[in-house]
Scaffold this active site. Structure first.
Site, PDB file in Angstrom:
ATOM      1  N   ASP A 133       0.844  -1.185   0.000  1.00 58.05           N
ATOM      2  CA  ASP A 133       0.000   0.000   0.000  1.00 58.05           C
ATOM      3  C   ASP A 133       0.888   1.246   0.000  1.00 58.05           C
ATOM      4  O   ASP A 133       1.850   1.330   0.779  1.00 58.05           O
ATOM      5  CB  ASP A 133      -0.904   0.001   1.238  1.00 58.05           C
ATOM      6  CG  ASP A 133      -1.956   1.089   1.173  1.00 58.05           C
ATOM      7  OD1 ASP A 133      -2.981   0.869   0.517  1.00 58.05           O
ATOM      8  OD2 ASP A 133      -1.740   2.161   1.767  1.00 58.05           O
ATOM      9  N   ILE A 134       0.591   2.198  -0.883  1.00 58.26           N
ATOM     10  CA  ILE A 134       1.383   3.427  -0.951  1.00 58.26           C
ATOM     11  C   ILE A 134       1.091   4.276   0.280  1.00 58.26           C
ATOM     12  O   ILE A 134      -0.068   4.584   0.571  1.00 58.26           O
ATOM     13  CB  ILE A 134       1.057   4.212  -2.234  1.00 58.26           C
ATOM     14  CG1 ILE A 134       1.361   3.358  -3.469  1.00 58.26           C
ATOM     15  CG2 ILE A 134       1.847   5.519  -2.286  1.00 58.26           C
ATOM     16  CD1 ILE A 134       0.922   3.994  -4.780  1.00 58.26           C
ATOM     17  N   GLU A 142      -4.882   2.439  -3.986  1.00 64.40           N
ATOM     18  CA  GLU A 142      -3.418   2.516  -3.973  1.00 64.40           C
ATOM     19  C   GLU A 142      -2.780   1.235  -3.456  1.00 64.40           C
ATOM     20  O   GLU A 142      -1.622   1.215  -3.052  1.00 64.40           O
ATOM     21  CB  GLU A 142      -2.946   3.705  -3.137  1.00 64.40           C
ATOM     22  CG  GLU A 142      -3.220   3.612  -1.646  1.00 64.40           C
ATOM     23  CD  GLU A 142      -4.568   4.167  -1.225  1.00 64.40           C
ATOM     24  OE1 GLU A 142      -4.699   4.573  -0.058  1.00 64.40           O
ATOM     25  OE2 GLU A 142      -5.499   4.190  -2.062  1.00 64.40           O
TER      26      GLU A 142
END
Length: 203
Positions: free
Chosen positions: A61-62, A104
């Site tokens: 996950d960003i 994301e």
């Protein structure tokens, strides 16, 4: 269909092939989409159940992605997603699967993956993303990091793709809780989730 549309058989087949490809790919990043990912997880669960081999699912996950969208706009966010997708694809083997899980969040499936290899490849992905600036305009770039969680498929046990994804996602959540930009995954297929890799541990 060809007679009704006036298209050649070859054109109809090309159209069908194109639609099939679109149904299995994320249009923004070009990665596999969740439908393709779930089919891959089903296949790996079957293989691990029958052969007792290992397979690792990593969820990435960003970090602070909403802040990027808020500060620079959604177009910049799209450029970040595309950059992360390219970086992840460059870090894996041909036999591995990289998918956009949603938003994301990304997923990587690594068949025949031992714990020592998992640790190395996860850190390689994290470090590659951290050290790859994303140019969002001719005069501006941003640096991004990711948090990574992973879980091995249960050996000799038929689980479900949903449970496997939930187990990996839980490790991702714990990695974010621990401070982001780091990795948390099962040390091995039969051991509890206890390994936290700080970002400079493997320097």
């Amino acid at each position: 269909i060809a007679k009704a549309t006036g298209m050649s058989v070859e054109d109809v087949q090309a159209l069908i092939d194109g639609l099939c490809e679109l149904s299995l790919k994320d249009p923004l990043t070009g990665l596999a989409n969740r439908r393709f990912l779930y089919a891959t997880l089903d296949r790996e669960i079957d293989r691990v159940t029958r052969a007792g081999d290992s397979a690792l699912l990593m969820m990435l996950d960003i970090d602070h992605f909403k802040s990027i969208n808020d500060a620079h706009g959604h177009l910049a966010g799209d450029l970040v997603l595309q950059s992360v997708a390219r970086t992840l694809s460059a870090c894996v083997r041909p036999m591995d699967t990289v998918a956009r899980y949603g938003g994301e969040e990304f997923a990587v499936v690594l068949p025949s993956c031992q714990a020592t290899f998992a640790r190395a490849v996860a850190e390689r992905m994290r470090r590659a993303i951290e050290t790859t600036p994303v140019r969002i305009s001719p005069v501006e770039q941003v640096n991004v990091t990711v948090s990574v969680g992973g879980a091995f498929a249960l050996q000799w046990i038929r689980s479900t793709k949903q449970l496997w994804a939930e187990r990996a996602d839980q490790q991702l959540y714990l990695a974010k809780q621990a401070g982001r930009n780091q990795i948390l995954h099962y040390e091995g297929p039969a051991t509890p989730p206890s390994l936290v890799v700080q970002k400079d541990e493997l320097a």
